[in-house]
Scaffold this active site. Structure first.
Site, PDB file in Angstrom:
ATOM      1  N   TYR A  62       0.871  -1.184   0.000  1.00 12.87           N
ATOM      2  CA  TYR A  62       0.000   0.000   0.000  1.00 12.87           C
ATOM      3  C   TYR A  62       0.900   1.223   0.000  1.00 12.87           C
ATOM      4  O   TYR A  62       1.839   1.309   0.789  1.00 12.87           O
ATOM      5  CB  TYR A  62      -0.880  -0.008   1.254  1.00 12.87           C
ATOM      6  N   ASP A 100       9.435   2.633  -0.796  1.00 16.62           N
ATOM      7  CA  ASP A 100       8.441   3.265   0.072  1.00 16.62           C
ATOM      8  C   ASP A 100       8.806   2.881   1.504  1.00 16.62           C
ATOM      9  O   ASP A 100       8.428   1.823   2.001  1.00 16.62           O
ATOM     10  CB  ASP A 100       7.041   2.766  -0.302  1.00 16.62           C
ATOM     11  N   LYS A 151       5.609   9.002   8.536  1.00 16.46           N
ATOM     12  CA  LYS A 151       5.476   8.451   9.896  1.00 16.46           C
ATOM     13  C   LYS A 151       6.570   8.908  10.870  1.00 16.46           C
ATOM     14  O   LYS A 151       6.512  10.022  11.355  1.00 16.46           O
ATOM     15  CB  LYS A 151       5.374   6.926   9.821  1.00 16.46           C
TER      16      LYS A 151
HETATM   17  N1  HOZ Z   1      -1.434   1.191   6.947  1.00 14.84           N
HETATM   18  C1  HOZ Z   1      -1.969   2.509   6.962  1.00 14.84           C
HETATM   19  C2  HOZ Z   1      -0.957   3.516   6.541  1.00 14.84           C
HETATM   20  N2  HOZ Z   1       0.267   3.032   6.136  1.00 14.84           N
HETATM   21  C3  HOZ Z   1      -2.596   2.786   8.261  1.00 14.84           C
HETATM   22  C4  HOZ Z   1      -3.070   4.167   8.479  1.00 14.84           C
HETATM   23  C5  HOZ Z   1      -4.410   4.507   7.899  1.00 14.84           C
HETATM   24  O1  HOZ Z   1      -4.720   4.104   6.790  1.00 14.84           O
HETATM   25  O2  HOZ Z   1      -5.094   5.233   8.568  1.00 14.84           O
END
Ligand code: HOZ
Length: 429
Positions: free
Chosen positions: A144, A238, A266
């Protein structure tokens, strides 16, 4: 354990918020029940509006690597707040954070700050296209890369959670240059290169974290880079999840592979909205104002976010908690596997440094298909038992659990006790 106040807020939230949340994975859709509303957090703990306290293994989906409200981060942010919130002009701290980031990632001479991981990746993709003059991008199923149109196919995270193959509202044209390959399967990448000669780049989470944790096997990343370069394409890492988390220099440092373009988010903002993309000079010189690839942002390089990022990374460097993560990660892995053995539950645990999660399957999980063999109903039962016993987990089989340097031996005992109860509940299904 009561969840009355969360329930009330959830029902009230439904009136003016979509599903009462601002990001779908928070809605608890695949585990059932009402989402928890959070009141506060400190260190390794998070507290909901019913005053239930949990050991936090969500950590805002990764950013809170030092735990919540680390004193040096709080001090830096408070100090910066007094000087103003946003100027639409450059500040000294942007240069400082850029230096920290470029020093950590040898493949980055220059960096551009944005406001989220999604923005970082969509800009990184544009940059790969600008540099190579080619259009197609290879992505891996289960990875993702944020919610940009072009990569919202065969995606992990919330789409995997909700079992969605893609997103409505994404025009065919937006994904016509997106090619899908299978994680840990070089042949699936090769076949695209054999068919197309206009592939700009291959984008990958160097360690998958959005289909649960999936670790690259053997020399997958090195081979991938070699294959991409042989075909005139770039390797785009990524590292939104893994950057500064797997190691200070990200998964690239640990795996010994230098990407052409790196996307971050993050941890880099320590809980404030920061993303970044960077590369060596010859690539970054394509970005405006140096070059013709346009990308901008009113709040990019926001002073408060920069202060949060600098303080977080400075403290992280000082603590150097990566061995500690290895130690507690190992313990949590053993806790999970021993409980599964005790109650005869089929379980696979994947872990990479401070990212870990269990799959309720016998399969060795090396790609999205294998991740999807996990029994998500068992996960839902497991999840709620963990909650009821004081451990806050992502409400999805397909999200990684994160560790913070604030986790203590006492927290591990809470995790062990909760895991025992949760596994017992799963064994009775
Ligand atoms: N896995 C998602 C972001 N890398 C979690 C956060 C989200 O979608 O709120």
């Amino acid at each position: 354990m009561k969840f009355e106040n969360s329930k009330k807020l959830y029902n009230k939230g439904l009136e003016n918020l979509v599903g009462a949340v601002n990001s779908p994975v928070r809605a608890f859709a695949s585990v059932g029940g009402n989402p928890l509303f959070i009141k506060k957090a400190k260190g390794s703990k998070i507290v909901d509006v019913d005053n239930n306290e949990y050991v936090d293994l969500v950590l805002s989906y990764g950013p809170m690597i030092l735990g919540h409200r680390h004193k040096s981060v709080e001090k830096a942010v408070k100090k910066t707040l007094k000087k103003g919130y946003s100027f639409g002009a450059s500040t000294k701290n942007e240069i400082k954070l850029a230096k920290i980031v470029c020093d950590a990632f040898p493949g980055m001479d220059k960096v551009r700050f944005v406001n989220s991981g999604t923005e970082a990746v969509l800009s990184g993709i544009r940059l790969a296209r600008a540099f190579t003059g080619k259009d197609k991008i290879i992505k891996f199923s289960g990875c993702y890369h944020g919610h940009q149109d072009a990569l919202l196919v065969a995606a992990g995270s919330g789409l995997a959670t909700l079992s969605l193959p893609g997103s409505k509202g994404v025009p065919e044209g937006a994904v016509k240059n997106t090619l899908i390959a299978e994680y840990n399967n070089l042949e699936s990448v090769k076949s695209h290169f054999e068919k197309y000669d206009d592939i700009a780049g291959v984008i990958i989470e160097p360690v998958g974290g959005n289909m649960g944790v999936v670790v690259p096997q053997n020399n997958f990343l090195k081979d991938l880079k070699e294959l991409a370069h042989k075909n005139g394409a770039l390797l785009i890492a990524d590292e939104v999840m893994t950057g500064f988390r797997s190691k200070f220099g990200g998964a690239q440092e640990l795996l010994g592979v230098e990407a052409d373009i790196t996307c971050l988010g993050k941890v880099i903002g320590g809980g404030f909205p920061v993303g970044a993309y960077g590369a060596r000079n010859e690539i970054m010189e394509n970005v405006a104002p140096l070059g013709g690839m346009y990308q901008a942002g009113t709040l990019s390089g926001n002073p408060i976010a920069m202060a949060g990022g600098i303080a977080t990374l400075t403290e992280l460097k000082r603590q150097n908690p990566y061995d500690y993560f290895g130690g507690i990660g190992n313990k949590i892995e053993s806790i999970l596997l021993n409980a599964a053995k005790r109650y005869d539950v089929a379980l696979t645990v994947n872990r990479f440094g401070s990212m870990i999660n269990p799959f309720f399957t016998k399969e060795h999980v090396t790609d999205f298909k294998k991740a999807q063999t996990s029994d998500t109903e068992k996960f839902a039962t497991f999840f709620w038992e963990m909650i009821k016993n004081g451990v806050f987990l992502p409400p999805s089989q397909f999200e990684a659990w994160f560790l913070s340097s604030a986790i203590t031996e006492k927290d591990l005992k809470i995790i062990a006790k909760a895991t025992d109860k949760a596994m017992l509940a799963v064994s009775k299904m």
